[in-house]
Design an enzyme around this catalytic site. Structure first.
Site, PDB file in Angstrom:
ATOM      1  N   ASP A  54       0.836  -1.206   0.012  1.00 54.52           N
ATOM      2  CA  ASP A  54      -0.054  -0.001   0.023  1.00 54.52           C
ATOM      3  C   ASP A  54       0.958   1.292  -0.004  1.00 54.52           C
ATOM      4  O   ASP A  54       0.249   2.433  -0.129  1.00 54.52           O
ATOM      5  CB  ASP A  54      -0.964  -0.204   1.297  1.00 54.52           C
ATOM      6  CG  ASP A  54      -0.572  -0.067   2.447  1.00 54.52           C
ATOM      7  OD1 ASP A  54       0.690  -0.301   2.486  1.00 54.52           O
ATOM      8  OD2 ASP A  54      -1.106   0.152   3.513  1.00 54.52           O
ATOM      9  N   SER A  55       2.213   1.129   0.023  1.00 52.63           N
ATOM     10  CA  SER A  55       3.107   2.206  -0.134  1.00 52.63           C
ATOM     11  C   SER A  55       2.891   2.938  -1.720  1.00 52.63           C
ATOM     12  O   SER A  55       3.217   3.898  -1.946  1.00 52.63           O
ATOM     13  CB  SER A  55       4.705   1.693  -0.124  1.00 52.63           C
ATOM     14  OG  SER A  55       4.769   0.555  -0.943  1.00 52.63           O
ATOM     15  N   ASP A  93      -1.181  -5.835  -0.077  1.00 52.67           N
ATOM     16  CA  ASP A  93      -1.755  -5.253   1.236  1.00 52.67           C
ATOM     17  C   ASP A  93      -2.891  -5.084   1.289  1.00 52.67           C
ATOM     18  O   ASP A  93      -3.434  -4.473   0.255  1.00 52.67           O
ATOM     19  CB  ASP A  93      -0.886  -3.948   1.384  1.00 52.67           C
ATOM     20  CG  ASP A  93       0.463  -4.009   2.246  1.00 52.67           C
ATOM     21  OD1 ASP A  93       0.469  -4.746   3.089  1.00 52.67           O
ATOM     22  OD2 ASP A  93       1.365  -3.162   1.904  1.00 52.67           O
ATOM     23  N   LYS A 123      -1.512  -9.203   3.088  1.00 56.71           N
ATOM     24  CA  LYS A 123      -0.792  -8.761   4.323  1.00 56.71           C
ATOM     25  C   LYS A 123      -1.551  -7.892   4.998  1.00 56.71           C
ATOM     26  O   LYS A 123      -2.206  -7.014   4.503  1.00 56.71           O
ATOM     27  CB  LYS A 123       0.557  -8.148   3.969  1.00 56.71           C
ATOM     28  CG  LYS A 123       1.470  -7.749   4.938  1.00 56.71           C
ATOM     29  CD  LYS A 123       2.994  -7.460   4.519  1.00 56.71           C
ATOM     30  CE  LYS A 123       3.001  -6.130   3.820  1.00 56.71           C
ATOM     31  NZ  LYS A 123       2.775  -4.923   4.407  1.00 56.71           N
ATOM     32  N   GLU A 125      -1.463  -5.546   8.702  1.00 60.24           N
ATOM     33  CA  GLU A 125      -0.456  -5.236   9.709  1.00 60.24           C
ATOM     34  C   GLU A 125      -1.076  -5.094  11.198  1.00 60.24           C
ATOM     35  O   GLU A 125      -2.224  -4.927  11.431  1.00 60.24           O
ATOM     36  CB  GLU A 125      -0.444  -3.463   9.599  1.00 60.24           C
ATOM     37  CG  GLU A 125       0.376  -2.954   7.897  1.00 60.24           C
ATOM     38  CD  GLU A 125       0.720  -1.469   8.032  1.00 60.24           C
ATOM     39  OE1 GLU A 125       0.382  -0.815   8.928  1.00 60.24           O
ATOM     40  OE2 GLU A 125       0.799  -1.016   7.025  1.00 60.24           O
ATOM     41  N   GLU A 192       9.146  -4.533  10.292  1.00 60.79           N
ATOM     42  CA  GLU A 192       9.900  -3.237   9.820  1.00 60.79           C
ATOM     43  C   GLU A 192      10.151  -2.114  11.023  1.00 60.79           C
ATOM     44  O   GLU A 192       9.559  -2.004  11.998  1.00 60.79           O
ATOM     45  CB  GLU A 192       8.502  -2.451   8.948  1.00 60.79           C
ATOM     46  CG  GLU A 192       9.088  -1.171   8.475  1.00 60.79           C
ATOM     47  CD  GLU A 192       8.153  -0.477   7.176  1.00 60.79           C
ATOM     48  OE1 GLU A 192       6.964  -1.271   7.151  1.00 60.79           O
ATOM     49  OE2 GLU A 192       8.270   0.551   7.119  1.00 60.79           O
TER      50      GLU A 192
HETATM   51  O1  KIV Z   1       3.579  -1.090   1.680  1.00 57.92           O
HETATM   52  C1  KIV Z   1       4.874  -1.510   1.559  1.00 57.92           C
HETATM   53  O2  KIV Z   1       5.601  -1.414   0.615  1.00 57.92           O
HETATM   54  C2  KIV Z   1       5.260  -2.382   2.520  1.00 57.92           C
HETATM   55  C3  KIV Z   1       6.616  -2.701   2.386  1.00 57.92           C
HETATM   56  C4  KIV Z   1       7.412  -1.550   3.134  1.00 57.92           C
HETATM   57  C5  KIV Z   1       6.873  -4.046   3.680  1.00 57.92           C
HETATM   58  O3  KIV Z   1       4.192  -2.817   3.349  1.00 57.92           O
END
Ligand code: KIV
Length: 296
Positions: A54-55, A93, A123, A125, A192
């Site tokens: 989600d980055s 994510d 994924k 969090e 992280e």
């Molecule tokens: O969103 C993302 O890119 C991430 C990585 C930094 C692990 O969760």
């Protein structure tokens, strides 16, 4: 298990093969990708895991943080990445808000990623407090990855992006988080922004592979953000980022060069143009000659 050289046919990476790699102390590689071309390049570089992080809220869409990205936006990118990934394990994510409102909605959203974008792992969090939810999703036959330490979706609770796990209490909580995820049966755990020593302790404690980002070299694998390794971000890099290329300089130079060529009439050249076949050109000349003669 031996490394497959880049470019050679390789087997598809699965959740089981990640466990094998941990058992055999073979480092696991993971990069983010957000579109078809990026995903193809990362997959063809024999990276084990492609993460539609989600980055992308920040790297691709210019949002301030990851909180505002929606299911629809994540799905759009995940579908494009799916079309570019052949062998890597495809992970997405779950965006903020897609798993916070109750287990039924979380399972529905996770299933949507599998059905509509062909992702293999979602994924989430959070550690101990997400363990029951993660079990529910796994019960629905959807593999889940964990993510603890600096969890960007908690930016407001953490009052910024700060290294986590620095006090004894925080270390104990991180250990509980990791063990809870391990017992819940996650596919891997992203660690992280935590001290190297803490990441090493967690990695030794759990059977699940750990993938570090800003967590030192003792994790079972490493993940970095595509845009970070290529200098495609507009801010100074974090301490742990290693730049492997300068795509910003490359793109900038190419764009400026194109502009210069166009305004100086250097582009396109005759050899970069399409031409009529000879007979058509001759016929066209005859028509034009006739028109000119009639005008006289
Ligand atoms: O969103 C993302 O890119 C991430 C990585 C930094 C692990 O969760």
């Amino acid at each position: 298990m031996s490394h497959t050289p880049i470019g050679e046919p390789r087997q598809r990476i699965t959740v089981a093969s990640l466990r094998e790699k941990k058992l055999h102390h073979e480092p696991i590689t993971c990069l983010t990708a957000y579109d078809y071309s990026g995903a193809r390049l990362v997959d063809e570089a024999a990276i084990d895991i492609v993460l539609v992080g989600d980055s992308l809220a920040q790297t691709m869409l210019g949002y301030e943080n990851t909180l505002s990205i929606t299911m629809e936006e994540m799905l759009h990118h995940a579908r494009a990445v799916r079309r570019g990934v052949k062998n890597a394990l495809l992970v997405v994510d779950m965006p903020y808000g897609s798993y916070h409102l109750g287990p039924d909605e979380a399972v529905r959203n996770a299933a949507t990623f599998m059905k509509e974008a062909g992702v293999e792992v979602v994924k989430i969090e959070g550690g101990e407090k997400r363990a029951d939810l993660i079990r529910r999703i796994i019960d629905a036959e959807i593999p889940v990855a964990g993510h603890i330490g600096l969890t960007p979706q908690s930016v407001n609770v953490m009052s910024g992006y700060k290294v986590q796990g620095k006090s004894l209490t925080a270390i104990e909580q991180l250990m509980r988080d990791a063990v809870a995820l391990d017992r819940a049966g996650v596919a891997f755990i992203v660690l992280e922004g935590i001290p190297r020593e803490v990441a090493a302790m967690i990695t030794a404690e759990v059977e699940t592979p750990t993938i570090g980002i800003g967590a030192g070299p003792d994790c079972d694998g490493q993940v970095l953000v595509f845009h970070d390794i290529l200098n495609l971000v507009f801010a100074p890099p974090a301490k742990f980022v290693r730049r492997y290329g300068d795509a910003a300089a490359l793109i900038s130079h190419a764009a400026q060069q194109f502009r210069t060529d166009v305004i100086s009439h250097q582009y396109p050249s005759d050899s970069e143009s399409y031409h009529l076949p000879k007979e058509t050109r001759v016929a066209l000349e005859t028509v034009l000659d006739r028109k000119r003669a009639m005008r006289r």
